[in-house]
Design a protein around this motif. Structure first.
Motif, PDB file in Angstrom:
ATOM      1  N   ILE A 198      -5.469   3.628   7.903  1.00 33.33           N
ATOM      2  CA  ILE A 198      -5.933   2.648   6.744  1.00 33.33           C
ATOM      3  C   ILE A 198      -6.128   1.215   7.377  1.00 33.33           C
ATOM      4  CG2 ILE A 198      -3.419   2.456   5.967  1.00 33.33           C
ATOM      5  CD1 ILE A 198      -4.585   2.210   2.933  1.00 33.33           C
ATOM      6  N   CYS A 199      -7.046   0.618   6.884  1.00 35.68           N
ATOM      7  CA  CYS A 199      -7.390  -0.786   7.318  1.00 35.68           C
ATOM      8  C   CYS A 199      -7.826  -1.464   6.018  1.00 35.68           C
ATOM      9  CB  CYS A 199      -8.458  -0.694   8.649  1.00 35.68           C
ATOM     10  SG  CYS A 199      -7.980  -0.093  10.094  1.00 35.68           S
ATOM     11  N   THR A 200      -7.624  -2.924   6.119  1.00 33.43           N
ATOM     12  CA  THR A 200      -7.968  -3.789   5.188  1.00 33.43           C
ATOM     13  C   THR A 200      -9.148  -4.514   6.010  1.00 33.43           C
ATOM     14  OG1 THR A 200      -7.536  -5.446   3.413  1.00 33.43           O
ATOM     15  CG2 THR A 200      -6.490  -5.585   5.487  1.00 33.43           C
ATOM     16  N   VAL A 201     -10.292  -4.923   4.895  1.00 32.90           N
ATOM     17  CA  VAL A 201     -11.692  -5.478   5.502  1.00 32.90           C
ATOM     18  C   VAL A 201     -11.451  -6.768   5.889  1.00 32.90           C
ATOM     19  CG1 VAL A 201     -13.835  -5.869   4.943  1.00 32.90           C
ATOM     20  CG2 VAL A 201     -13.016  -3.592   4.517  1.00 32.90           C
ATOM     21  N   ASP A 202     -11.595  -7.465   7.049  1.00 28.44           N
ATOM     22  CA  ASP A 202     -11.688  -8.916   7.102  1.00 28.44           C
ATOM     23  C   ASP A 202     -12.808  -9.592   7.299  1.00 28.44           C
ATOM     24  OD1 ASP A 202     -12.443  -7.990   9.650  1.00 28.44           O
ATOM     25  OD2 ASP A 202     -10.386  -8.350  10.698  1.00 28.44           O
ATOM     26  N   GLY A 203     -13.946  -8.872   7.277  1.00 25.58           N
ATOM     27  CA  GLY A 203     -15.179  -9.478   7.275  1.00 25.58           C
ATOM     28  C   GLY A 203     -16.284  -8.323   7.254  1.00 25.58           C
ATOM     29  N   ASN A 204     -17.597  -9.145   6.985  1.00 24.94           N
ATOM     30  CA  ASN A 204     -18.754  -8.062   6.921  1.00 24.94           C
ATOM     31  C   ASN A 204     -19.599  -8.397   7.947  1.00 24.94           C
ATOM     32  OD1 ASN A 204     -21.268  -6.555   5.758  1.00 24.94           O
ATOM     33  ND2 ASN A 204     -20.048  -6.347   4.024  1.00 24.94           N
ATOM     34  N   LEU A 205     -20.048  -7.399   8.716  1.00 24.97           N
ATOM     35  CA  LEU A 205     -20.777  -7.795   9.896  1.00 24.97           C
ATOM     36  C   LEU A 205     -22.528  -7.868   9.571  1.00 24.97           C
ATOM     37  CD1 LEU A 205     -18.341  -6.782  11.498  1.00 24.97           C
ATOM     38  CD2 LEU A 205     -19.959  -6.164  13.297  1.00 24.97           C
ATOM     39  N   VAL A 206     -22.676  -7.019   8.296  1.00 27.59           N
ATOM     40  CA  VAL A 206     -23.984  -7.137   7.700  1.00 27.59           C
ATOM     41  C   VAL A 206     -24.374  -8.210   6.867  1.00 27.59           C
ATOM     42  CG1 VAL A 206     -25.407  -5.734   5.964  1.00 27.59           C
ATOM     43  CG2 VAL A 206     -24.080  -4.561   7.342  1.00 27.59           C
ATOM     44  N   LYS A 207     -23.307  -9.046   6.327  1.00 22.20           N
ATOM     45  CA  LYS A 207     -23.411 -10.184   5.799  1.00 22.20           C
ATOM     46  C   LYS A 207     -23.190 -11.600   6.556  1.00 22.20           C
ATOM     47  CE  LYS A 207     -22.064  -8.469   1.146  1.00 22.20           C
ATOM     48  NZ  LYS A 207     -20.961  -8.480   0.052  1.00 22.20           N
ATOM     49  N   GLY A 208     -23.092 -11.050   7.976  1.00 17.12           N
ATOM     50  CA  GLY A 208     -22.650 -12.330   8.880  1.00 17.12           C
ATOM     51  C   GLY A 208     -21.380 -12.983   8.465  1.00 17.12           C
ATOM     52  N   THR A 209     -20.488 -12.393   7.926  1.00 17.11           N
ATOM     53  CA  THR A 209     -19.030 -13.025   7.643  1.00 17.11           C
ATOM     54  C   THR A 209     -17.780 -12.225   8.466  1.00 17.11           C
ATOM     55  OG1 THR A 209     -18.526 -11.564   5.702  1.00 17.11           O
ATOM     56  CG2 THR A 209     -19.647 -13.597   5.345  1.00 17.11           C
ATOM     57  N   GLN A 210     -18.166 -11.673   9.643  1.00 13.16           N
ATOM     58  CA  GLN A 210     -17.275 -11.259  10.349  1.00 13.16           C
ATOM     59  C   GLN A 210     -16.318 -12.328  10.812  1.00 13.16           C
ATOM     60  OE1 GLN A 210     -20.498 -11.285  11.162  1.00 13.16           O
ATOM     61  NE2 GLN A 210     -20.920 -11.362  13.409  1.00 13.16           N
ATOM     62  N   LYS A 211     -14.938 -11.457  11.384  1.00 13.82           N
ATOM     63  CA  LYS A 211     -13.940 -12.264  11.637  1.00 13.82           C
ATOM     64  C   LYS A 211     -14.258 -13.503  12.664  1.00 13.82           C
ATOM     65  CE  LYS A 211     -10.785 -10.227  13.829  1.00 13.82           C
ATOM     66  NZ  LYS A 211      -9.563  -9.246  14.147  1.00 13.82           N
ATOM     67  N   GLY A 212     -13.847 -14.970  12.269  1.00  9.52           N
ATOM     68  CA  GLY A 212     -13.975 -15.933  13.205  1.00  9.52           C
ATOM     69  C   GLY A 212     -15.524 -16.618  13.121  1.00  9.52           C
ATOM     70  N   ALA A 213     -16.374 -16.037  12.126  1.00  8.58           N
ATOM     71  CA  ALA A 213     -17.738 -16.511  12.174  1.00  8.58           C
ATOM     72  C   ALA A 213     -17.606 -17.790  10.986  1.00  8.58           C
ATOM     73  CB  ALA A 213     -18.513 -15.661  11.275  1.00  8.58           C
ATOM     74  N   ASP A 214     -16.695 -18.011  10.289  1.00 11.36           N
ATOM     75  CA  ASP A 214     -16.717 -19.333   9.315  1.00 11.36           C
ATOM     76  C   ASP A 214     -15.295 -19.928   9.257  1.00 11.36           C
ATOM     77  OD1 ASP A 214     -15.501 -17.254   7.944  1.00 11.36           O
ATOM     78  OD2 ASP A 214     -17.121 -16.972   6.445  1.00 11.36           O
ATOM     79  N   SER A 215     -14.639 -19.666  10.277  1.00  8.01           N
ATOM     80  CA  SER A 215     -13.213 -20.397  10.246  1.00  8.01           C
ATOM     81  C   SER A 215     -12.262 -20.370  11.413  1.00  8.01           C
ATOM     82  CB  SER A 215     -12.182 -19.348   9.095  1.00  8.01           C
ATOM     83  OG  SER A 215     -10.911 -19.756   9.096  1.00  8.01           O
ATOM     84  N   ASP A 216     -11.544 -21.348  11.632  1.00  9.36           N
ATOM     85  CA  ASP A 216     -10.743 -21.159  12.767  1.00  9.36           C
ATOM     86  C   ASP A 216      -9.613 -20.481  12.910  1.00  9.36           C
ATOM     87  OD1 ASP A 216     -12.441 -23.409  13.533  1.00  9.36           O
ATOM     88  OD2 ASP A 216     -11.224 -25.088  12.757  1.00  9.36           O
ATOM     89  N   GLU A 217      -9.507 -19.794  11.904  1.00 13.12           N
ATOM     90  CA  GLU A 217      -8.301 -18.682  11.553  1.00 13.12           C
ATOM     91  C   GLU A 217      -8.854 -17.260  11.823  1.00 13.12           C
ATOM     92  OE1 GLU A 217      -5.061 -19.275   9.086  1.00 13.12           O
ATOM     93  OE2 GLU A 217      -5.840 -21.002   8.348  1.00 13.12           O
TER      94      GLU A 217
END
Length: 243
Positions: A198-217
């Motif tokens: 089971i995993c929680t979603v941390d970004g969406n690659l289709v929308k361009g919000t994948q991890k690290g795309a818009d944050s330093d964290e």
């Protein structure tokens, strides 16, 4: 039996069921929701803690990032008597309707990684145990979570997930992508173990919000909060399986 060379444990040191997050820091986060916590070992990316949740004894063991290190963890846990492994992690969505913070329970994992292929043909399925899968889904639904149930992708190359790859995975209706489940499922099946994820979603690659795309964290705030909820769901599922 001598201690395992990477996990530094031997038979009798751990319990039958192990939760296997990637991040060693998540071991402590899981342990905070448990009782009777005892650190067993720590070496490289592997941190192992024994604990108890609602009367059920369990082990928490980090796997590090990616299938090669996850394979070492599953191999050595199997050798010291663990019979069930449940991955608790984060994942990047591949479908537009999946939001950051949603939960995904995997029904299988595409082998876009090399480790499982060193054990078996890529045509062999990487799938979880049905009872573990069902318990995770039931737990999520009972707690009112937005849970998506379906196939995911396990990939080796975090920084090489190109637009073309994402389009292909999206078109195939694969739900999301992470880096360990295919090998965890495959090795567990080969060794007669039960596995789930089971995993929680941390970004969406289709929308361009994948991890690290818009944050330093590493994780957005919403995903950080939902890691705690994913942990709780997993612990509740363990109780349903073992009581």
């Amino acid at each position: 039996m001598a201690k395992q060379p990477h996990l530094l444990v031997e038979e009798g040191d751990v319990h039958d069921i192990a939760l296997v997050p990637g991040d060693p820091g998540r071991v402590d986060r899981i342990a905070k929701q448990c009782e009777n916590v005892e650190e067993v070992s720590q070496n490289r990316e592997y941190k192992i803690v024994n604990a108890e949740y609602d009367g059920v004894p369990l082990t928490i063991c980090s796997t590090g990032i990616g299938c090669p290190s996850a394979a070492i963890a599953v191999e050595e846990l199997s050798r010291v008597g663990v019979d069930t492994v449940i991955r608790v992690g984060t994942i990047g969505a591949l479908q537009e309707d999946i939001e950051i913070g949603d939960m995904i329970v995997a029904t299988g994992a595409a082998k876009e990684e090399g480790t499982s292929k060193r054990y078996e043909s890529a045509v062999y399925p990487a799938v979880p145990d049905y009872e573990i899968l069902t318990a995770l889904v039931d737990s999520a639904e009972a707690n009112g979570e937005d849970v998506h149930v379906g196939p995911i992708v396990s990939d080796d190359a975090f920084y090489n997930e190109s637009d073309e790859y994402v389009e292909e995975w999206n078109a195939a209706n694969l739900l999301a992508i992470e880096m360990e489940a295919a090998t965890v499922f495959s090795l567990a099946r080969r060794k007669g173990m039960r596995a789930g994820a089971i995993c929680t979603v941390d970004g969406n690659l289709v929308k361009g919000t994948q991890k690290g795309a818009d944050s330093d964290e590493e994780l957005p705030e919403k995903a950080k909060n939902n890691v705690e909820r994913a942990i709780g769901l997993t612990l509740d599922a363990v109780v349903s399986l073992y009581t």
